[in-house]
Write a protein that holds these residues in place. Sequence first.
Motif: not given
Length: 464
Positions: A346-351
């Motif tokens: 989920a974090v990867y999808s943002y940064i």
Amino acid sequence: MEKTNLDEGYSHALGKRQVQMIAIGGAIGVGLFLGSGGRFAAAGPALVISYAVAGVAAFFVMRALGELVSYRPTSGSFVSYATEFVGPWAGFASGWMYWVNWAATGIAELTAIAIYVHLWAPDFPRWLTALIALGVVLVVNLASVKAFGELEFWFALLKVVAIVAFLIVGLYLVIFSVEGASPANLTSHGGFFPMGFGAVLMSLQAVVFAYAAIELVGIAAGETKDPDKVLPKAVNSVIWRIAIFYVGSVLLLGMVLPWTSYSAGESPFVTVFTQLGIPWAGDVMNLIVITAALSSCNSGLYSTGRILRSMGQRGEAPRFTRSLSSRHVPVGGILMTASVYVVGVAVYSYIPERAFTIAVAISSLGTITTWGTLIYCQIKLRQAWTRGELPRPAFLMPGSPYTNWLTLAFLALVVVLMPFADEDQRLAFYLIPVLAGGIWGGWRLVNAKRAPATHVQQRVVPPQ
């Protein structure tokens, strides 16, 4: 060798073939296949010095592990050793730092998979690629330790074949000066230290990450047939794996192409084969890199599941981590780590641009803690058998205790350099007090729960 009761319930299904490949596979990962591209761009040909120095440290860590495993193999590995030779708090701290290591590593590996699949399917959502990859390794780990061992065997074999193929092709190119390949590339384009010696020092943290997971063979000890015969050979073979697969590969990469050809966004191995004008070779290497990332994620779920169960049995991890499935798999610990991987996706999808490097930097803190724990526990074991309190292990660490202190000094240097490196390493360094505070608070909670039971026990036991 006697196994501990913490290994009860496990199926000792890992054979010599699988353990040897787990040991080899642990020494070849995305840190080499992907991370070395960015390190070349930042440090130049002198990057080989970082790999050689870190490789020496990794060798002594493995030999320290070998002596500890020779004394007593256990799936609790360094957590059990830290508890025995340093104290319960050390086992607690090292166990949770190891979990942080693999939580961050798994996120980095899933990120790498998404990056490489994106080269083939640019319109497919990267976060969904990472989620599918996680689903594959999760199913394998929940199936059985034999399924894990078999998949890891083939993953490791693919990585070894890929590296050997590159070494053969690279040597041919350099010897016959094909496509400009030459030892002169090591000193052209600004010299051997084009970015200065400081850049070499700053690359040490990422290089340590590249060697992470070599200690996995120690955790596999609790589920290995004939550990007395299998494990010393697996541990001792690390020196030639490091010399050939890491130092040899990085040295050849610097000779085959100028260091300016490499970048953080592409595997240097893919770069080499693509520039040779063999497009299919680049695709094959891309597939190998994906399997390397899957292998590491697979190993992360395996190792953290065992470590968390070992800690859960001592009341140092959530109760559900103690659970063992009918297939003799620590399902609670595996699912706990997998849930963090989902958060990482989920974090990867943002940064997406920084997710990999941030995860690598945080993971390195766990790796350094694990290595330091193994080195120090071996010192305490050596002191114990020197005094005659424990039997002398059959497999000893060379140069101890001097090599221990040199290795610990190297690990301390890596940590000290982190705030002076790039932004992501600084972020990881500033997280150290946060992690330390969290572990300290967790240890106080664990002790608070144990205190009433201890108090009751002290009241009912009559004086001697």
